[in-house]
Motif scaffolding. Structure first.
Motif, PDB file in Angstrom:
ATOM      1  N   GLY A   1      28.530  44.841  28.950  1.00 64.62           N
ATOM      2  CA  GLY A   1      28.827  43.508  29.486  1.00 64.62           C
ATOM      3  C   GLY A   1      30.293  43.135  29.490  1.00 64.62           C
ATOM      4  N   ALA A   2      31.174  44.156  29.555  1.00 64.88           N
ATOM      5  CA  ALA A   2      32.609  43.879  29.451  1.00 64.88           C
ATOM      6  C   ALA A   2      33.238  43.357  30.735  1.00 64.88           C
ATOM      7  CB  ALA A   2      33.336  45.155  29.009  1.00 64.88           C
ATOM      8  N   ILE A   3      32.701  43.732  31.903  1.00 68.26           N
ATOM      9  CA  ILE A   3      33.384  43.460  33.179  1.00 68.26           C
ATOM     10  C   ILE A   3      33.634  41.964  33.414  1.00 68.26           C
ATOM     11  CG2 ILE A   3      33.315  43.740  35.695  1.00 68.26           C
ATOM     12  CD1 ILE A   3      33.734  46.370  34.357  1.00 68.26           C
ATOM     13  N   PRO A   4      32.610  41.093  33.342  1.00 72.90           N
ATOM     14  CA  PRO A   4      32.878  39.662  33.603  1.00 72.90           C
ATOM     15  C   PRO A   4      33.938  39.087  32.668  1.00 72.90           C
ATOM     16  CG  PRO A   4      30.512  40.104  33.531  1.00 72.90           C
ATOM     17  CD  PRO A   4      31.184  41.336  33.046  1.00 72.90           C
ATOM     18  N   LEU A   5      33.935  39.538  31.418  1.00 71.88           N
ATOM     19  CA  LEU A   5      34.912  39.022  30.454  1.00 71.88           C
ATOM     20  C   LEU A   5      36.316  39.543  30.753  1.00 71.88           C
ATOM     21  CD1 LEU A   5      32.693  39.410  27.267  1.00 71.88           C
ATOM     22  CD2 LEU A   5      33.310  37.280  28.409  1.00 71.88           C
ATOM     23  N   LEU A   6      36.421  40.782  31.225  1.00 69.86           N
ATOM     24  CA  LEU A   6      37.726  41.319  31.615  1.00 69.86           C
ATOM     25  C   LEU A   6      38.286  40.573  32.819  1.00 69.86           C
ATOM     26  CD1 LEU A   6      36.992  45.146  31.198  1.00 69.86           C
ATOM     27  CD2 LEU A   6      38.660  43.829  29.869  1.00 69.86           C
ATOM     28  N   VAL A   7      37.405  40.197  33.738  1.00 70.94           N
ATOM     29  CA  VAL A   7      37.833  39.417  34.904  1.00 70.94           C
ATOM     30  C   VAL A   7      38.330  38.040  34.462  1.00 70.94           C
ATOM     31  CG1 VAL A   7      37.074  38.337  37.073  1.00 70.94           C
ATOM     32  CG2 VAL A   7      36.324  40.659  36.506  1.00 70.94           C
ATOM     33  N   LEU A   8      37.689  37.475  33.459  1.00 69.09           N
ATOM     34  CA  LEU A   8      38.186  36.199  32.904  1.00 69.09           C
ATOM     35  C   LEU A   8      39.549  36.398  32.237  1.00 69.09           C
ATOM     36  CD1 LEU A   8      34.932  34.705  31.317  1.00 69.09           C
ATOM     37  CD2 LEU A   8      36.175  33.815  33.296  1.00 69.09           C
ATOM     38  N   CYS A   9      39.733  37.567  31.602  1.00 68.32           N
ATOM     39  CA  CYS A   9      41.007  37.838  30.910  1.00 68.32           C
ATOM     40  C   CYS A   9      42.191  37.880  31.874  1.00 68.32           C
ATOM     41  CB  CYS A   9      40.918  39.152  30.141  1.00 68.32           C
ATOM     42  SG  CYS A   9      39.935  39.072  28.633  1.00 68.32           S
ATOM     43  N   ILE A  10      41.968  38.404  33.099  1.00 66.50           N
ATOM     44  CA  ILE A  10      43.092  38.456  34.046  1.00 66.50           C
ATOM     45  C   ILE A  10      43.438  37.068  34.588  1.00 66.50           C
ATOM     46  CG2 ILE A  10      42.763  40.871  34.741  1.00 66.50           C
ATOM     47  CD1 ILE A  10      41.457  39.907  37.300  1.00 66.50           C
ATOM     48  N   GLN A  11      42.584  36.086  34.281  1.00 61.45           N
ATOM     49  CA  GLN A  11      42.875  34.708  34.695  1.00 61.45           C
ATOM     50  C   GLN A  11      43.546  33.899  33.585  1.00 61.45           C
ATOM     51  OE1 GLN A  11      39.353  32.944  36.860  1.00 61.45           O
ATOM     52  NE2 GLN A  11      38.461  34.950  36.388  1.00 61.45           N
ATOM     53  N   GLU A  12      43.667  34.507  32.409  1.00 61.82           N
ATOM     54  CA  GLU A  12      44.308  33.823  31.273  1.00 61.82           C
ATOM     55  C   GLU A  12      45.812  33.698  31.529  1.00 61.82           C
ATOM     56  OE1 GLU A  12      42.971  32.467  28.669  1.00 61.82           O
ATOM     57  OE2 GLU A  12      40.911  33.222  28.697  1.00 61.82           O
ATOM     58  N   PRO A  13      46.480  32.731  30.892  1.00 61.12           N
ATOM     59  CA  PRO A  13      47.925  32.545  31.147  1.00 61.12           C
ATOM     60  C   PRO A  13      48.818  33.625  30.535  1.00 61.12           C
ATOM     61  CG  PRO A  13      47.122  30.949  29.530  1.00 61.12           C
ATOM     62  CD  PRO A  13      45.912  31.655  30.057  1.00 61.12           C
ATOM     63  N   GLU A  14      48.356  34.311  29.480  1.00 66.79           N
ATOM     64  CA  GLU A  14      49.199  35.292  28.781  1.00 66.79           C
ATOM     65  C   GLU A  14      49.387  36.550  29.634  1.00 66.79           C
ATOM     66  OE1 GLU A  14      47.581  32.484  25.993  1.00 66.79           O
ATOM     67  OE2 GLU A  14      46.556  33.868  27.346  1.00 66.79           O
TER      68      GLU A  14
ATOM     69  N   PRO B   1      32.245  55.257  43.007  1.00 65.43           N
ATOM     70  CA  PRO B   1      32.046  54.061  43.850  1.00 65.43           C
ATOM     71  C   PRO B   1      31.170  53.020  43.166  1.00 65.43           C
ATOM     72  CG  PRO B   1      31.695  56.077  45.126  1.00 65.43           C
ATOM     73  CD  PRO B   1      31.826  56.495  43.700  1.00 65.43           C
ATOM     74  N   GLU B   2      30.182  53.490  42.391  1.00 60.00           N
ATOM     75  CA  GLU B   2      29.245  52.565  41.738  1.00 60.00           C
ATOM     76  C   GLU B   2      29.965  51.711  40.696  1.00 60.00           C
ATOM     77  OE1 GLU B   2      27.292  55.715  43.760  1.00 60.00           O
ATOM     78  OE2 GLU B   2      28.679  55.897  42.062  1.00 60.00           O
ATOM     79  N   LEU B   3      30.833  52.359  39.905  1.00 57.39           N
ATOM     80  CA  LEU B   3      31.584  51.611  38.895  1.00 57.39           C
ATOM     81  C   LEU B   3      32.577  50.652  39.542  1.00 57.39           C
ATOM     82  CD1 LEU B   3      32.140  54.531  36.378  1.00 57.39           C
ATOM     83  CD2 LEU B   3      30.968  52.392  35.845  1.00 57.39           C
ATOM     84  N   ALA B   4      33.214  51.106  40.618  1.00 58.10           N
ATOM     85  CA  ALA B   4      34.144  50.236  41.346  1.00 58.10           C
ATOM     86  C   ALA B   4      33.397  49.034  41.934  1.00 58.10           C
ATOM     87  CB  ALA B   4      34.835  51.019  42.457  1.00 58.10           C
ATOM     88  N   GLN B   5      32.182  49.282  42.425  1.00 58.04           N
ATOM     89  CA  GLN B   5      31.378  48.195  42.999  1.00 58.04           C
ATOM     90  C   GLN B   5      31.023  47.161  41.937  1.00 58.04           C
ATOM     91  OE1 GLN B   5      30.450  48.017  46.469  1.00 58.04           O
ATOM     92  NE2 GLN B   5      30.127  45.922  45.743  1.00 58.04           N
ATOM     93  N   THR B   6      30.786  47.621  40.721  1.00 57.73           N
ATOM     94  CA  THR B   6      30.481  46.699  39.611  1.00 57.73           C
ATOM     95  C   THR B   6      31.667  45.767  39.355  1.00 57.73           C
ATOM     96  OG1 THR B   6      29.178  48.465  38.598  1.00 57.73           O
ATOM     97  CG2 THR B   6      29.719  46.594  37.209  1.00 57.73           C
TER      98      THR B   6
ATOM     99  N   ALA C   1      31.910  41.511  40.226  1.00 59.00           N
ATOM    100  CA  ALA C   1      32.306  40.494  39.241  1.00 59.00           C
ATOM    101  C   ALA C   1      33.416  39.588  39.767  1.00 59.00           C
ATOM    102  CB  ALA C   1      32.747  41.177  37.951  1.00 59.00           C
ATOM    103  N   GLY C   2      33.827  39.816  41.032  1.00 56.20           N
ATOM    104  CA  GLY C   2      34.845  38.966  41.659  1.00 56.20           C
ATOM    105  C   GLY C   2      36.271  39.324  41.307  1.00 56.20           C
ATOM    106  N   ALA C   3      36.485  40.583  40.911  1.00 53.53           N
ATOM    107  CA  ALA C   3      37.813  40.978  40.432  1.00 53.53           C
ATOM    108  C   ALA C   3      38.870  41.011  41.539  1.00 53.53           C
ATOM    109  CB  ALA C   3      37.736  42.347  39.752  1.00 53.53           C
ATOM    110  N   ILE C   4      38.483  41.410  42.748  1.00 58.61           N
ATOM    111  CA  ILE C   4      39.478  41.655  43.804  1.00 58.61           C
ATOM    112  C   ILE C   4      40.316  40.405  44.095  1.00 58.61           C
ATOM    113  CG2 ILE C   4      39.795  42.150  46.265  1.00 58.61           C
ATOM    114  CD1 ILE C   4      37.561  44.160  46.113  1.00 58.61           C
ATOM    115  N   ALA C   5      39.658  39.286  44.262  1.00 58.76           N
ATOM    116  CA  ALA C   5      40.383  38.048  44.614  1.00 58.76           C
ATOM    117  C   ALA C   5      41.414  37.683  43.546  1.00 58.76           C
ATOM    118  CB  ALA C   5      39.393  36.906  44.804  1.00 58.76           C
ATOM    119  N   HIS C   6      41.030  37.829  42.273  1.00 61.31           N
ATOM    120  CA  HIS C   6      41.950  37.474  41.187  1.00 61.31           C
ATOM    121  C   HIS C   6      43.085  38.481  41.071  1.00 61.31           C
ATOM    122  CE1 HIS C   6      39.328  34.245  39.982  1.00 61.31           C
ATOM    123  NE2 HIS C   6      38.305  35.077  39.875  1.00 61.31           N
ATOM    124  N   LEU C   7      42.780  39.758  41.290  1.00 64.33           N
ATOM    125  CA  LEU C   7      43.831  40.783  41.260  1.00 64.33           C
ATOM    126  C   LEU C   7      44.826  40.571  42.399  1.00 64.33           C
ATOM    127  CD1 LEU C   7      41.652  43.938  40.475  1.00 64.33           C
ATOM    128  CD2 LEU C   7      43.409  42.993  38.975  1.00 64.33           C
ATOM    129  N   ALA C   8      44.297  40.256  43.591  1.00 64.51           N
ATOM    130  CA  ALA C   8      45.152  40.068  44.770  1.00 64.51           C
ATOM    131  C   ALA C   8      46.150  38.927  44.569  1.00 64.51           C
ATOM    132  CB  ALA C   8      44.291  39.807  46.006  1.00 64.51           C
TER     133      ALA C   8
END
Length: 491
Positions: A150-163, A182-187, A191-198
């Motif tokens: 269950g790490a992915i959603p929390l990692l996506v939240l981490c990239i939104q942190e101010p630090e 591809p399966e791991l990348a799709q996961t 989790a919505g990572a692309i928009a936050h990374l971009a």
């Protein structure tokens, strides 16, 4: 000579007391993890982490000493300093090999690390994210274990942190997870990572940009669908600014991202061309040296490979001179091989494309590299293939004539083949071919009777009067001299 005693080399024998000392230290540190004073617990964990970080043998000793279960005992109830130290130990053990990382997973560490990702303290989140990244980077099985925890959603939240430091490590971990399949990348995408990374591409922090671009590259590389999702996050033309960044790794990762997108389809390549991507990559190749150039070189090759029009876009954007410069300037064979491959992709489509490459004086350079005994086998294969691709379309005779006198038999057949196609239809070219010594050289070529090369030579010879062909044939001057000697003038 190394001395050997009882089957143990002297170096290993000298190392035995130190290893024994380290084992003794671990034995002493282990009970301190359960000390009633928190500061002692943290210091003991930090010491174990530094030992495990030193080499894989000490990391294995930590595993075999059953220290990890003790470390994880009531971790969720400990203070932030202990959590950071514990995550450091897990990272230090897991980084060395898939086997050690698997041992960490089997001890139940992932669940604890995921709990740490929810901690209020950003330093704890960072330490946990780092440990998860070191475990996930080894293979798809370990990455899947991180995902299942269950790490992915929390990692996506981490990239939104101010630090910034937390953003960096979280992006790096997402990159390590995405790279395997591809399966791991799709996961990660789900989790919505692309928009936050971009959104982080324009962040001024160079180290963060490196990780963000790497993560997007690892997602885009797997399939057309994933590449399209990355493009749809409106990363263009913003990502092109990274190619002018002062940080070399930002440049390299930016070019890698573009390469991973264009390789999939002509449509994606055309989109990048329309955004000014080809010109930006060409400028980037011209402004840097070494491995930083490599993804840009390959990007141009992928674009050119798709179609005649896209290849012409590379030519019009003046992509050939920088690629030619890479062949001359670079020391590493794999970079030269990539440049040779890219030039082959540009020139293989039509005579017009081949002529553009030939006019840039690329062919003699490719031939020289191919014939250089110091060139690696892969470089020789790539240059040979590039020469063949270009020569089979090239009708620019001055460039072909340059090669005629130096090329080995396996290359010369392609050169002679092109002359056999052009000369029958071009009287001016036929005359030049004689005056520049081309016809004489062709007569000197020893071809197997009935071979394709012999057919090409016969076709060329049929373009000239028989006496001209005889005149330039080897040994004909001796025949003439013999006739002179045997001639008896009538007085």
């Amino acid at each position: 000579m190394r001395s050997v005693e009882n089957g143990i080399p002297s170096e290993a024998r000298a190392d035995l007391p130190r290893k024994a000392c380290f084992r003794s230290v671990m034995t002493l540190l282990r009970p301190l993890l359960l000390d009633v004073i928190p500061n002692i617990q943290q210091t003991a964990a930090l010491a174990l982490g530094r030992l495990a970080n030193y080499n894989d043998a000490l990391a294995e000793a930590v595993v075999k000493g059953d220290i990890i279960p003790q470390l994880l005992c009531s971790l969720s109830e400990q203070n932030r300093f202990y959590k950071k130290a514990a995550a450091f130990v897990l990272r230090a053990v897991g980084k060395h090999s898939p086997q050690l990382a698997r041992s960490v997973v089997q001890c139940g560490a992932l669940e604890m690390l995921v709990i740490c990702l929810e901690d209020f303290d950003p330093g704890v989140k960072e330490a946990a994210s780092w440990a998860l990244g070191y475990i996930a980077r080894h293979n798809s099985e370990l990455s899947q274990a991180v995902v299942d925890a269950g790490a992915i959603p929390l990692l996506v939240l981490c990239i939104q942190e101010p630090e910034i430091a937390l953003k960096r490590i979280a992006a790096s971990t997402l990159s390590d997870i995405s790279k395997h399949s591809p399966e791991l990348a799709q996961t990660v995408v789900d989790a919505g990572a692309i928009a936050h990374l971009a959104q982080l591409i324009l962040n001024p922090d160079a180290k963060l940009k490196r990780q963000v671009l790497s993560a997007l590259s690892q997602i885009a590389k797997h399939s057309v669908e994933l590449a399209e999702l990355v493009v749809e996050a409106e990363i263009f033309p913003v990502v092109l600014t990274c190619l002018k960044d002062s940080d070399e790794y930002v440049k390299k990762n930016g070019a890698t991202l573009i390469r991973e997108i264009v390789k999939h389809t002509p449509e994606l390549s055309q989109l990048i061309v329309n955004a000014g991507g080809v010109a930006a990559v060409i400028d980037c190749i011209g402004s840097c040296r070494g491995t930083v150039r490599l993804p840009g070189i390959m990007m141009l090759g992928y674009v050119a490979a798709h179609s005649e029009n896209l290849s012409m876009a590379v030519i019009v954007s003046k992509g050939i001179p920088p690629l030619c410069a890479c062949l001359i300037e670079e020391q590493e064979d794999h970079i030269k091989a990539a440049a040779a491959w890219a030039l082959g992709q540009i020139g293989r489509h039509t005579p017009e494309h081949a002529c553009a490459v030939a006019v840039a004086n690329v062919l003699p350079i490719l031939l020289s590299i191919y014939m250089d005994t110091r060139s690696s086998e892969d470089l020789q294969i790539k240059t040979k293939r590039a020469l063949k691709n270009i020569l089979q379309k090239c009708t620019y005779l001055p460039a072909l004539e340059q090669l005629l006198h130096d090329a080995p038999p396996n290359i010369i057949k392609h050169i002679v083949g092109q002359f056999s196609k052009v000369l029958p239809h071009d009287s001016k070219a036929r005359r030049l071919f004689v005056t520049t010594g081309g016809l004489k050289k062709v007569q000197e070529i020893k071809a197997e009777p009935g071979s394709l090369l012999q057919e090409y030579i016969n076709t060329i010879n049929s373009c000239y009067p028989e006496e001209i062909v005889r005149y330039y044939s080897p040994g004909y001057s001796e025949i003439l001299l013999e006739r002179v000697e045997n001639y008896h003038p009538v007085l």
